[in-house]
Enzyme design. Structure first.
Site, PDB file in Angstrom:
ATOM      1  N   HIS A 132      32.759  39.401  41.975  1.00 15.07           N
ATOM      2  CA  HIS A 132      31.706  38.975  41.044  1.00 15.07           C
ATOM      3  C   HIS A 132      31.772  37.455  40.882  1.00 15.07           C
ATOM      4  CE1 HIS A 132      28.895  39.123  37.839  1.00 15.07           C
ATOM      5  NE2 HIS A 132      29.210  40.318  37.349  1.00 15.07           N
ATOM      6  N   GLU A 168      27.359  37.267  45.129  1.00 17.43           N
ATOM      7  CA  GLU A 168      28.511  38.151  45.215  1.00 17.43           C
ATOM      8  C   GLU A 168      28.539  38.947  46.523  1.00 17.43           C
ATOM      9  OE1 GLU A 168      28.577  40.577  41.666  1.00 17.43           O
ATOM     10  OE2 GLU A 168      27.347  39.101  40.621  1.00 17.43           O
TER      11      GLU A 168
END
Length: 297
Positions: A168, A268
């Site tokens: 992330h 991501e």
């Protein structure tokens, strides 16, 4: 010795590495001729990173983060595993490994200042109650003028399992309004903000408001052009056919101020939604990302 003293003693010969305590969390502070970074023992989470010759962080961290047990530090590169996003039955989003303390198996600094770290976590009674599979999970970090992270899943059980997962990654920007994202043109994405509507991406991406998108069928390197800081952040990946692009606009999550959304975007490397990964007993699979930066001109 307590845990902090033990880590500093064990890795005392690793030049440029020091362990400190902030709030509830133990953090590895890295300061070498090539790079500055912070890594949290909880979650094996990169909290911030930049090459030494950059004035601004490349991996973004909130201005007022919380360092609490059971909460990811807002920013950095949280590890999402063994599911990405919401779970169908549990309220715990993005899995459970980001809330657990990892073991630092090894840390070594090269003579030029590149830091190498190997983190590990394995199944236990708590994890088996949430997700009934045996595993060994490693995070391999190479921290220098580039940041390379590999998440290695080893199925140590007797049955196959499937996972979704992600890194992330929060990127630090001077201003989202002058930012352009290249590399995802010609594909399509599922738009979480519009009921997961399938939407084509015909052109470059600009950030004009909130976005939460999963791009599919892409192994491409993504380039984030940050005109305000006059640089290009390059996000490459391996073991992934989907990419998430996220910015909350002013509807920010906890640990983040509304105005901070103007200074970050997440790009991501993930395996998400239909991009699942099946792992047979004894098999290993790698998800990796490499972040680098270069001048825009």
């Amino acid at each position: 010795m307590d845990a902090l003293e033990t880590l500093n003693y064990k890795f005392a010969d690793c030049e440029g590495l020091e362990f400190v305590k902030i709030g509830d969390l133990t953090l590895a502070k890295i300061d070498t001729p090539l790079t500055q970074a912070i890594v949290a023992v909880q979650g094996a989470q990169i909290v911030e990173w930049k090459p030494a010759n950059e004035d601004q962080l490349v991996v973004w961290r909130a201005k007022e983060p919380t360092y609490e047990t059971g909460k990811s530090v807002r920013g950095g590169v949280p590890i999402c595993w063994p599911w990405f996003g919401n779970h169908p039955n549990l309220t715990m989003a993005h899995g459970f490994v980001r809330f657990k303390d990892w073991i630092l198996m090894n840390a070594q600094c090269d003579s030029d200042g590149q830091m190498h770290m190997h983190w590990r976590i394995t199944d236990d009674a708590e994890s088996l109650a949430l997700w009934p599979h045996r595993f060994e999970l490693d995070v391999i970090m190479h921290i220098g003028t580039e940041l390379r992270i590999q998440l290695v899943t080893h199925n140590t059980g007797d049955e196959s399992f499937s996972i979704t997962q992600g890194m992330h990654t929060y990127l630090n920007l001077g201003d989202t309004r002058s930012t352009v994202i290249r590399g995802l043109e010609g594909g399509y994405y599922l738009d979480k903000l519009k009921g997961f509507a399938r939407t084509p991406q015909d052109d470059i991406i600009t950030i004009t408001g909130a976005m939460d998108r999963i791009y599919f069928g892409t192994t491409h390197t993504v380039e984030v052009e940050d005109a305000e800081f006059n640089r290009v952040i390059v996000v490459a990946k391996e073991g992934s056919h989907s990419t998430v692009v996220w910015n909350p606009d002013e509807n920010v999550p906890s640990g983040m101020l509304p105005e901070e959304s103007r200074n970050m975007v997440c790009v991501e490397a993930v395996n998400a939604a239909d991009d699942t990964v099946s792992i047979a007993p004894g098999e290993r699979k790698i998800l990796g990302t490499t972040i680098s930066v270069r001048p825009m001109n």
